[in-house]
Design a protein around this motif. Structure first.
Motif, short mmCIF file in Angstrom:
data_model
loop_
_atom_site.label_atom_id
_atom_site.label_comp_id
_atom_site.label_asym_id
_atom_site.label_seq_id
_atom_site.Cartn_x
_atom_site.Cartn_y
_atom_site.Cartn_z
N ALA A 162 35.23 34.10 33.69
CA ALA A 162 34.93 34.32 32.31
C ALA A 162 33.18 33.81 31.99
O ALA A 162 33.11 32.77 32.61
CB ALA A 162 35.85 33.64 31.48
N ASN A 163 32.69 34.56 31.33
CA ASN A 163 31.19 34.01 30.99
C ASN A 163 31.59 32.75 29.95
O ASN A 163 32.04 32.52 29.38
CB ASN A 163 30.64 35.15 30.33
CG ASN A 163 29.28 34.91 29.71
OD1 ASN A 163 28.90 34.15 28.47
ND2 ASN A 163 28.09 35.14 30.48
N ASP A 164 30.50 31.87 30.12
CA ASP A 164 30.38 30.55 29.56
C ASP A 164 30.13 30.61 28.03
O ASP A 164 30.86 30.06 27.33
CB ASP A 164 29.33 29.84 30.09
CG ASP A 164 29.38 29.38 31.53
OD1 ASP A 164 30.57 29.20 31.86
OD2 ASP A 164 28.21 28.67 32.15
N VAL A 165 29.60 31.82 27.53
CA VAL A 165 29.02 31.96 26.30
C VAL A 165 30.13 32.93 25.42
O VAL A 165 30.85 32.55 24.59
CB VAL A 165 27.89 32.27 25.97
CG1 VAL A 165 27.62 32.82 24.22
CG2 VAL A 165 26.76 31.41 26.46
N HIS A 166 30.30 33.79 26.03
CA HIS A 166 31.37 34.95 25.63
C HIS A 166 32.62 34.99 26.40
O HIS A 166 32.97 36.02 27.19
CB HIS A 166 30.71 36.40 25.45
CG HIS A 166 29.61 36.28 24.76
ND1 HIS A 166 29.44 36.25 23.45
CD2 HIS A 166 28.06 36.31 24.88
CE1 HIS A 166 28.32 36.36 22.73
NE2 HIS A 166 27.45 36.38 23.61
N SER A 167 33.17 33.87 26.56
CA SER A 167 34.45 33.72 27.32
C SER A 167 35.61 34.56 27.17
O SER A 167 36.52 35.02 27.80
CB SER A 167 35.13 32.52 27.68
OG SER A 167 35.31 31.83 26.26
N ASP A 168 35.43 35.11 25.89
CA ASP A 168 36.86 35.94 25.29
C ASP A 168 36.82 37.31 25.68
O ASP A 168 37.65 38.04 25.60
CB ASP A 168 37.01 35.71 23.93
CG ASP A 168 35.84 36.14 23.16
OD1 ASP A 168 34.73 36.24 23.54
OD2 ASP A 168 36.08 36.42 22.01
N CYS A 169 35.36 37.84 26.13
CA CYS A 169 35.23 39.39 26.32
C CYS A 169 34.28 39.83 27.27
O CYS A 169 33.90 40.80 27.42
CB CYS A 169 34.65 39.81 24.83
SG CYS A 169 32.90 39.16 24.28
N PHE A 170 33.61 38.52 28.08
CA PHE A 170 32.75 39.23 29.13
C PHE A 170 33.08 38.47 30.45
O PHE A 170 33.11 37.14 30.52
CB PHE A 170 31.29 38.76 28.72
CG PHE A 170 30.36 39.18 29.53
CD1 PHE A 170 30.25 40.55 30.07
CD2 PHE A 170 29.21 38.34 29.88
CE1 PHE A 170 29.18 41.08 30.89
CE2 PHE A 170 28.12 39.19 30.73
CZ PHE A 170 28.06 40.30 31.35
N TYR A 171 33.50 39.19 31.32
CA TYR A 171 33.97 38.82 32.84
C TYR A 171 33.22 39.29 33.73
O TYR A 171 32.79 40.50 33.83
CB TYR A 171 35.46 39.30 32.73
CG TYR A 171 36.42 38.69 32.12
CD1 TYR A 171 36.27 37.64 30.98
CD2 TYR A 171 37.75 39.06 31.88
CE1 TYR A 171 37.15 37.04 30.43
CE2 TYR A 171 38.70 38.86 30.88
CZ TYR A 171 38.39 37.72 29.96
OH TYR A 171 39.24 37.20 29.31
N THR A 172 33.09 38.53 34.85
CA THR A 172 32.47 39.32 36.23
C THR A 172 33.46 39.07 37.20
O THR A 172 34.31 38.10 37.51
CB THR A 172 31.14 38.25 36.72
OG1 THR A 172 30.33 38.05 35.62
CG2 THR A 172 30.69 38.64 37.86
N TYR A 173 33.80 40.37 37.92
CA TYR A 173 34.67 40.45 38.88
C TYR A 173 33.95 40.64 40.18
O TYR A 173 33.10 41.44 40.37
CB TYR A 173 35.56 41.76 38.51
CG TYR A 173 36.51 41.77 37.52
CD1 TYR A 173 38.00 41.84 37.71
CD2 TYR A 173 36.03 41.92 36.23
CE1 TYR A 173 38.77 41.76 36.77
CE2 TYR A 173 36.99 41.95 35.20
CZ TYR A 173 38.52 41.55 35.46
OH TYR A 173 39.45 41.77 34.54
N PRO A 174 34.44 39.72 41.21
CA PRO A 174 34.26 40.33 42.66
C PRO A 174 34.87 41.64 43.08
O PRO A 174 35.89 41.92 42.67
CB PRO A 174 34.82 38.91 43.61
CG PRO A 174 35.84 38.54 42.72
CD PRO A 174 35.63 38.82 41.23
N PHE A 175 34.15 42.59 43.64
CA PHE A 175 34.76 43.64 44.09
C PHE A 175 34.19 44.51 45.18
O PHE A 175 33.09 44.76 45.16
CB PHE A 175 34.73 44.81 42.95
CG PHE A 175 35.43 46.09 43.11
CD1 PHE A 175 37.07 46.04 43.35
CD2 PHE A 175 34.47 47.24 43.53
CE1 PHE A 175 37.63 47.19 43.73
CE2 PHE A 175 35.27 48.60 43.79
CZ PHE A 175 36.78 48.50 43.95
N GLU A 176 34.88 44.17 46.35
CA GLU A 176 34.50 44.70 47.64
C GLU A 176 33.11 44.43 48.05
O GLU A 176 32.03 45.09 48.21
CB GLU A 176 34.58 46.32 47.55
CG GLU A 176 36.20 46.59 47.53
CD GLU A 176 36.28 48.20 47.51
OE1 GLU A 176 35.33 48.66 47.37
OE2 GLU A 176 37.62 48.48 47.53
#
Length: 208
Positions: A162-176
């Protein structure tokens, strides 16, 4: 893509050097609505494959009118507000992104009926991951809580961060071997505060 029924609209400039955006962006909608009389016609794979493209083609055709068009306009206006892309033509903007609906079945004739559908079907989730794998978006903008809640915590390569500032709506996923950023917003057809989301888009730089 074995599980995809409604293939995505892929703008002619998506991922190309002449794209308005520096990132490959997937706009992830909720579902398609259609008259009951048309549902049987979608049994044809050719017709279903063309359905989303047909919707976007109709949207970009100024001779075709409809209140439903305001959803797409409201989103894109807020997405590019305050950026260098603000004065770009509507066709340029939408031709620089992809659009795909999460549910792979027609969800009745109006948005109110989507409450009767299960967003946790394995087929829809698999279809979503197939689209990510084939078109390799850098950023996904998800419309509405039902789709946001259905997006898995893990795309198969590890859990999101989850993003530090927008932890409720902005995520970074590892993908392949790469990263995919996913931002969940209110659906532009209802309860959508354009100024609020414009600020979020600019702060997260998903619209560069």
């Amino acid at each position: 893509m074995n599980n995809v029924f409604f293939r995505p609209w892929v703008g002619s400039q998506y991922g190309q050097p002449n794209s308005v955006f520096s990132n490959k962006i997937l706009i992830l909608g909720d579902s398609h609505y259609t008259d009951e009389s048309e549902i049987g016609e979608l049994d044809s794979q050719k017709q279903s494959s063309d359905f989303t493209t047909g919707v976007m083609t109709d949207y970009l055709d100024e001779s075709i009118k409809g209140n439903w068009k305001s959803t797409f306009t409201k989103f894109m206006n807020s997405f590019v507000q305050g950026t260098a892309h603000e004065e770009c033509l509507r066709e340029q903007l939408w031709n620089s992104v992809m659009f795909y609906n999460y549910l792979q079945i027609p969800a009745g004739s109006n948005p109110r009926l989507t409450q009767h559908y299960n967003y946790n079907e394995d087929t829809d989730r698999k279809a979503f991951l197939e689209v990510i794998r084939e078109y390799a978006p850098d950023i996904i903008i998800s419309w509405g809580n039902k789709v946001w809640d259905a997006i898995p915590e893990d795309f198969g390569s590890g859990c999101y961060i989850a993003n530090d500032v927008h932890s409720d709506c902005f995520y970074t996923y590892p993908f392949e071997g790469r990263e995919v950023k996913v931002l969940g917003i209110n659906h532009p057809s209802s309860a959508y505060e354009s100024s609020r989301w414009s600020n979020v888009f600019n702060e997260t730089q998903v619209n560069t």
